[in-house]
Design an enzyme around this catalytic site. Structure first.
Site, mmCIF file in Angstrom:
data_model
loop_
_atom_site.group_PDB
_atom_site.id
_atom_site.type_symbol
_atom_site.label_atom_id
_atom_site.label_comp_id
_atom_site.label_asym_id
_atom_site.label_seq_id
_atom_site.Cartn_x
_atom_site.Cartn_y
_atom_site.Cartn_z
ATOM 1 N N GLY A 1 -7.703 8.049 7.554
ATOM 2 C CA GLY A 1 -7.943 8.184 8.928
ATOM 3 C C GLY A 1 -9.272 8.611 9.321
ATOM 4 O O GLY A 1 -10.223 8.118 8.681
ATOM 5 N N GLY B 1 -9.324 5.601 1.631
ATOM 6 C CA GLY B 1 -9.920 6.273 2.961
ATOM 7 C C GLY B 1 -11.251 5.908 2.862
ATOM 8 O O GLY B 1 -12.108 6.772 3.016
ATOM 9 N N GLY B 2 -11.620 4.422 2.654
ATOM 10 C CA GLY B 2 -12.870 4.021 2.494
ATOM 11 C C GLY B 2 -13.897 3.921 4.189
ATOM 12 O O GLY B 2 -14.940 3.986 4.318
ATOM 13 N N SER B 3 -12.867 4.276 5.203
ATOM 14 C CA SER B 3 -13.350 3.982 6.605
ATOM 15 C C SER B 3 -14.229 5.485 7.129
ATOM 16 O O SER B 3 -13.948 6.481 6.687
ATOM 17 C CB SER B 3 -12.216 4.107 7.384
ATOM 18 O OG SER B 3 -11.571 2.690 7.499
ATOM 19 N N ASP C 1 0.766 -1.338 0.004
ATOM 20 C CA ASP C 1 -0.031 0.103 -0.057
ATOM 21 C C ASP C 1 0.637 1.037 0.017
ATOM 22 O O ASP C 1 1.804 1.333 0.795
ATOM 23 C CB ASP C 1 -0.769 -0.231 1.464
ATOM 24 C CG ASP C 1 -2.231 0.957 1.306
ATOM 25 O OD1 ASP C 1 -2.270 1.626 0.110
ATOM 26 O OD2 ASP C 1 -2.508 1.233 2.260
ATOM 27 N N ASN D 1 -10.226 0.630 -0.012
ATOM 28 C CA ASN D 1 -9.433 0.403 1.050
ATOM 29 C C ASN D 1 -9.854 0.739 2.432
ATOM 30 O O ASN D 1 -10.532 2.006 2.834
ATOM 31 C CB ASN D 1 -8.225 1.239 0.934
ATOM 32 C CG ASN D 1 -7.399 0.878 -0.332
ATOM 33 O OD1 ASN D 1 -7.580 0.054 -1.093
ATOM 34 N ND2 ASN D 1 -6.305 1.533 -0.527
ATOM 35 N N VAL D 2 -9.801 -0.071 3.406
ATOM 36 C CA VAL D 2 -10.366 -0.067 4.611
ATOM 37 C C VAL D 2 -9.240 -0.412 5.583
ATOM 38 O O VAL D 2 -8.622 -1.407 5.498
ATOM 39 C CB VAL D 2 -11.417 -0.710 4.723
ATOM 40 C CG1 VAL D 2 -12.047 -0.664 6.322
ATOM 41 C CG2 VAL D 2 -12.738 -0.325 4.119
ATOM 42 N N ASN D 3 -8.998 0.490 6.507
ATOM 43 C CA ASN D 3 -7.831 0.015 7.582
ATOM 44 C C ASN D 3 -8.371 0.992 9.000
ATOM 45 O O ASN D 3 -8.564 0.104 9.924
ATOM 46 C CB ASN D 3 -6.663 0.834 7.167
ATOM 47 C CG ASN D 3 -5.625 0.540 8.298
ATOM 48 O OD1 ASN D 3 -5.810 -0.405 8.938
ATOM 49 N ND2 ASN D 3 -4.568 1.067 8.380
HETATM 50 ZN ZN LIG Z 1 -4.371 4.991 0.741
#
Ligand SMILES: [Zn+2]
Length: 284
Positions: free
Chosen positions: A181, A209-211, A82, A230-232
């Site tokens: 974030g 930044g899917g969160s 990533d 993307n999810v983190n």
């Molecule tokens: Zn990213």
């Protein structure tokens, strides 16, 4: 099953109008939670690993954990660098067993980003590894990289289309208003940019930044042409809140399994809800 490149499932996602989740791996419990959720829902997925996470886990452990998940689950899983910052780090990951890499040249000039991304694509393609490129700057904080709002530049569709044509990336992250974030309010997603780019190129657009993006906005993004999300942060929050609750409840806990087990369960629920929202259930 061995790890696969994103080309194993992203073209199908774009054609079928659903998205495949990239869930970032930060430690063993994250990796286990993500694959357990995917097994339950029979979904392909991507393990995202940032350079910071790579430093934290060690490249050998990272690859071994992902390979174990692929072998155990039989699911199509890509192990993806990533926001790779250089050709060298991308090659290091490919040599270690990654099946996919992102080269983030968004902080370079447009022409330099194209030139560097092309080099990564050429080397990766020879090894059967997929490549994600980035255009425009995505705001927020990821690892130690912080981009404030005024430096977060939205992607210009005509540049994104030229970027694809010149580099031949397998998917393209474009800055459309999401951020890494946590969001203070609701993000302002430019669906028109997603649509203009997605219509003109054969590969999916990636939403970083899917969160914390409301479900309805996710659905609209997918309808507009997003094929990878993307999810983190949401998993990080679920993990840490669960651990905090367990420790607050019982100050005498000392066995990590006592708080990591509920933390892992909390992450399984997050990942399952995202897979269902993205529409990738039963697409493995
Ligand atoms: Zn990213």
């Amino acid at each position: 099953m061995a790890l696969v490149s994103m080309n194993d499932f992203l073209p199908k996602a774009k054609a079928g109008k659903y998205a495949v989740g990239q869930f970032n791996m930060n430690n063993l419990e994250f990796a286990q939670a993500i694959v357990e959720a995917a097994i339950e829902l029979n979904s392909p997925f991507i393990y995202g690993v940032s350079e910071g996470a790579l430093k934290y886990m060690g490249i050998e452990f990272t690859v071994a954990i992902a390979e174990a998940a692929a072998k155990k689950s039989g699911l199509p899983i890509a192990l993806h660098l990533d926001h790779g910052s250089s050709f060298e780090v991308a090659m290091k990951c490919i040599r270690a067993g990654f099946s996919s890499v992102m080269f983030d040249g968004s902080h370079y000039s447009f022409e330099e980003n194209i030139r560097l991304t092309k080099e990564v694509v050429k080397a990766a393609r020879a090894m059967g590894v997929s490549v994600e490129g980035e255009l425009g700057t995505i705001g927020g904080v990821e690892d130690d990289i912080s981009v404030d709002e005024e430096h977060a530049n939205l992607a210009k569709p005509e540049e994104a289309i030229r970027f694809y044509e010149e580099t031949g990336v397998d998917c393209l992250a474009i800055a459309v208003g999401t951020a890494h974030g946590m969001y203070a309010g609701e993000p302002n997603i430019h669906f028109d940019i997603i649509e203009a780019v997605s219509k003109a190129i054969p590969v999916p657009v990636v939403l970083h930044g899917g969160s914390g993006v409301p479900d309805e906005m996710i659905r609209k993004s997918i309808a507009a042409g997003v094929g990878k999300i993307n999810v983190n942060t949401e998993n990080q929050v679920a993990c840490t809140e669960s651990i905090r609750a367990a420790l607050n409840k019982d100050a005498k806990i000392y066995d990590p399994r006592k708080y990591l087990t509920p933390a892992r369960s909390a992450m399984i629920e997050v990942v399952k809800s995202k897979i269902q929202l993205f529409g990738s259930s039963n697409q493995a």
